[in-house]
Design a protein around this motif. Sequence first.
Motif, mmCIF file in Angstrom:
data_model
loop_
_atom_site.group_PDB
_atom_site.id
_atom_site.type_symbol
_atom_site.label_atom_id
_atom_site.label_comp_id
_atom_site.label_asym_id
_atom_site.label_seq_id
_atom_site.Cartn_x
_atom_site.Cartn_y
_atom_site.Cartn_z
ATOM 1 N N THR A 53 0.594 -1.500 0.229
ATOM 2 C CA THR A 53 -0.386 -0.410 0.464
ATOM 3 C C THR A 53 1.359 1.240 -0.057
ATOM 4 O O THR A 53 1.539 1.450 0.788
ATOM 5 C CB THR A 53 -0.669 0.373 1.204
ATOM 6 N N ILE A 54 0.527 2.015 -0.897
ATOM 7 C CA ILE A 54 1.048 3.762 -1.253
ATOM 8 C C ILE A 54 0.356 4.559 -0.251
ATOM 9 O O ILE A 54 1.538 5.125 0.586
ATOM 10 C CB ILE A 54 0.873 4.452 -2.067
ATOM 11 N N THR A 55 -1.131 4.502 -0.651
ATOM 12 C CA THR A 55 -1.655 5.125 0.564
ATOM 13 C C THR A 55 -3.366 4.938 0.376
ATOM 14 O O THR A 55 -3.334 3.850 -0.396
ATOM 15 C CB THR A 55 -1.375 7.025 0.021
ATOM 16 N N SER A 56 -3.920 5.259 0.745
ATOM 17 C CA SER A 56 -5.326 5.163 0.861
ATOM 18 C C SER A 56 -5.859 4.693 -1.004
ATOM 19 O O SER A 56 -5.391 6.309 -0.855
ATOM 20 C CB SER A 56 -6.578 5.428 1.613
ATOM 21 N N GLY A 57 -6.261 4.027 -1.393
ATOM 22 C CA GLY A 57 -6.670 4.055 -2.312
ATOM 23 C C GLY A 57 -4.945 4.241 -4.260
ATOM 24 O O GLY A 57 -5.742 3.496 -4.715
ATOM 25 N N ALA A 58 -4.094 3.774 -2.793
ATOM 26 C CA ALA A 58 -3.162 3.568 -3.800
ATOM 27 C C ALA A 58 -2.126 2.223 -3.390
ATOM 28 O O ALA A 58 -1.446 2.316 -2.491
ATOM 29 C CB ALA A 58 -2.313 4.676 -4.400
ATOM 30 N N GLN A 59 -1.900 1.625 -4.743
ATOM 31 C CA GLN A 59 -1.355 0.581 -4.224
ATOM 32 C C GLN A 59 -0.303 0.412 -5.741
ATOM 33 O O GLN A 59 -0.052 0.391 -6.595
ATOM 34 C CB GLN A 59 -2.583 -0.967 -4.387
ATOM 35 N N LEU A 60 1.169 -0.577 -4.728
ATOM 36 C CA LEU A 60 1.720 -0.681 -6.170
ATOM 37 C C LEU A 60 2.299 -2.431 -5.707
ATOM 38 O O LEU A 60 2.236 -3.251 -4.612
ATOM 39 C CB LEU A 60 3.778 -0.107 -4.746
ATOM 40 N N LEU A 61 2.035 -2.614 -6.765
ATOM 41 C CA LEU A 61 2.165 -3.717 -7.662
ATOM 42 C C LEU A 61 3.253 -4.693 -8.164
ATOM 43 O O LEU A 61 3.303 -3.511 -9.550
ATOM 44 C CB LEU A 61 0.483 -4.399 -8.317
ATOM 45 N N GLU A 62 3.720 -5.570 -7.825
ATOM 46 C CA GLU A 62 5.066 -6.197 -8.557
ATOM 47 C C GLU A 62 4.776 -7.477 -9.740
ATOM 48 O O GLU A 62 3.484 -8.187 -9.107
ATOM 49 C CB GLU A 62 6.212 -5.715 -7.888
ATOM 50 N N TYR A 63 4.874 -6.740 -10.903
ATOM 51 C CA TYR A 63 4.999 -8.754 -11.773
ATOM 52 C C TYR A 63 6.663 -8.908 -12.113
ATOM 53 O O TYR A 63 7.036 -7.671 -12.387
ATOM 54 C CB TYR A 63 3.973 -7.766 -12.460
ATOM 55 N N ARG A 64 6.065 -10.354 -12.468
ATOM 56 C CA ARG A 64 7.549 -10.845 -13.092
ATOM 57 C C ARG A 64 6.456 -11.450 -14.257
ATOM 58 O O ARG A 64 5.715 -11.735 -14.087
ATOM 59 C CB ARG A 64 8.090 -11.578 -12.281
ATOM 60 N N TYR A 65 7.266 -11.020 -15.752
ATOM 61 C CA TYR A 65 6.880 -11.075 -17.093
ATOM 62 C C TYR A 65 7.207 -12.339 -17.794
ATOM 63 O O TYR A 65 8.382 -12.109 -17.832
ATOM 64 C CB TYR A 65 6.129 -10.306 -18.252
#
Length: 890
Positions: A53-65
């Motif tokens: 979570t970055i702040t209420s309403g914003a998330q950091l999602l990390e992906y591997r492709y």
Amino acid sequence: MNGKTKTMRKWIVITIAGTLWIQPVLEISVPATSWFSVHRAEAASTTKTNESTITSGAQLLEYRYNTTRSGKSATVLADVVKVDLQNPYVNLNVMTGQGGKITTRQSVEGMAKETKAVAGVNGDYFNTSAEGVPMGAQASDGVLMSSPSELSGMYAFGVTKSGTPMIEQFTFEGKVTAEDGSTFDLAGINQASYMTEPDKTFSHTNKMYIYTDAWKAVERPANSSTTPTEVLVQDGVITQISLNKGIKQTVPAGAYILRAHGTAAKYIQQHMQVGQKVSTDYALKVRSTGKTVDPADLKMMIGGHTILVDQGNTTSFSRNVNALGGNRARTAVGYSQNGRYAYIIAVQDNNNSAGMSLYELQSFMVSIGVWKGINLDGGGSTTLVTRPLGEKQAELTFETEYGGTTQRSVVNGLGVYTTAPQGSVKGFNISGPKQLLLGQTAKYTANGYDTYYNPIDNENIKPTWKAGSSNIKWTGSEFKATSSGTAKVIATSNGISTSMNVDIVGADAIQSLSPASTTATLKAGTTIVVPVTAKLKNGSSMTISPETLKWEFVGFKGTVKDDQLTINSVDSGTTVGYAIARYDGFSTMMVLTTGGGSTTTWEDFEGADTTVSFLGNPSSVTGTAAITQGAEDHSNSKVLQLTYDMTNGTGKKYAYAQLSGKTLNAGTKAMAVDVYGDQSFNWLRAEATDASGKTVYIDLAKSVNWKGWKTLNVDLSSLGISYPAKLKRIYLVNVEEGQDERAATGSIQIDNIKLTGAAQAASFTNPTGTLAMTVGKKTATLNGQSQSIDAAPMLRNNATYIPVKYIIDAFGGQASWDQKNQRVTILRSGALMDLTVGNKQYVTNGKLQNSSVAPLVVSGRALVPLRLVSEELGLSVKWDQKTKTITVQS
């Protein structure tokens, strides 16, 4: 009225350097059709590896492709900031240059700090050689900051004040009304000069534009190929008219300037006078439907490039993307099918990630749920910053394409902002290094956050610390990594505990160890810089301090301190020495030999006989090459200065400093050169002609990504140079791919070119001969002489095993046995080999290798695979199936 001109309250805009912003003297080559066929990426898989979570309403999602390219697997890392557009405590807006002004530039991290964004990414395309103006539409808090350019197939992303996202192609429509009631069409707001599409005319010819106080530059715009007439309007009243020349001042706060040419200028002469009232009216229109969009209804809007995803599927490109090819860092933005979520996407291209093609980017966006999305500026511009939980500022999320923390200055970016009030304490987060080397110590801090996931004062958070696993130790003031694997750090405050996983890198994670140099001079008093780079199995790299390693010296006595190996003394009669370094048992080696290795100044440009000249290729590339006084730290010495202008022409461009062809010393192993960089991101090379007439290209720096003096060290030993050779020229290259991302004009300086001679080649005097042994027999024949051996060769799993002692006794070298780690180490003729009992992987000269066999322990004695060991040591092996005889030769 729609789009009234007014004072801007907040300037946050996104722009990204790209190949598509065209100056008036250039044209864009676009096929007749505006749409380009869709291309499917190779089959791929997307895995979410982390979510925070970055702040209420914003998330950091990390992906591997994971995908396949030409039959080879490739792994790409991508980071996505997911923003809930219906959350009342978070919003999107644009970040603009410095101080919210168009025609200025700043890094994404700098803009985020200035505007207090909790996350941010680079945005729109812009001409890197011009003032720094976004090419697309920009709006912030209901104010239109720039209008869309008349270019085909360019999309923009916007969000209304009600939180509804939109991705469309937009046009600009507006008019100015004089006091006498007459009107004239407006062409745009705060625009740089360019060539319009598809009619290919100069953007400012016979047109009228508005320039607001968001435009910082005095000239409106530069290089327009037109003579301006300008009108200053303050509080709706004309206060100044300048015929056939620009007003020599910036736009005052709250005012605007009408900039006209040709028929537009004639309109001003006929219908406007100082003291008269004037008004403007403008709006955006959706190109596909004709629907009017009032800028006052927009929370934000930022320009982009081609559409990538539509209706949840990959779609045809809306304009030619040939200039955006290759696997690069990428930036994109899109939204979900229900319109609730915005996705800000940044694809990494660095040591840990292989970048993406635009086709792969499309595939990835679809896989994470993007319903409609567009491409933003990428490559060297791609930069993502995010605020870790509990921290007060956003910071760089991953290394940029230019390496490390180097960030390009861009004209705008897309920012994420929190509007939440101060909440109650919810918890705290541990901050500190997430990866440690064995023996490394680190301090961690606890940062509190509230119910909206925003930082709070840490005065009342006084945590107690402890280790949550056996492989990390709390010393009372810091943590120390004791063994490899995943470790846990735990902090407790006011009855609340939280933990953080820390990866402690051990030998099992390493693919290779490489010292900075594999050879050096064996001489008492010599100091050698010996940092070691570990390449991990996950593709990432780490620099290991020499003092962290366990060293073994063969043939000399030495010490390691402050990243340097010092040779204290050389053993009597020794001509070849070995410096063996181990990290958690994983080994690498440096070979040291007597003779050679000295470093001399080859050219310092102080001599009167030094001649240089400039050559541009193609001929449109201009510039100078001259000997002059140096800048800054080199102000008291003469240097070679290369000044270049690659603005004109197409294709790959070169700016050469032609040298007189001075001879490189025979046996030169390395080159060091001081370079004053201009942060142009161009490719710096040298060119030599060797004794055979072959042209040799020497890479000095893949990217001039620094400003000021820097010493470059270049290994020449692997280039196959036949000496004597002559250095012909030093030059900059601006390659065609991503050309707009690099500076077209600039200047660098060269000084103190130093050459290092090669250390004398190691001369090994190991015995030669033939050794024959038969499975099951305790006799062997060495050079025709029969002898007894105390353990017969044995067959196991179709491999022959023997004690390594027999190889060493016959052909020279050294062997040792590590009982604790069950490891056999063999050193012979510059080869260092480690084998571990029961493990089919082994290490040779710092590189992890795979085998079908592994060492054994039989009756308390270690046995090694004969063929594997012999061939790795440079010996030949023959097998006679009929007699079960093995013959080894050297």
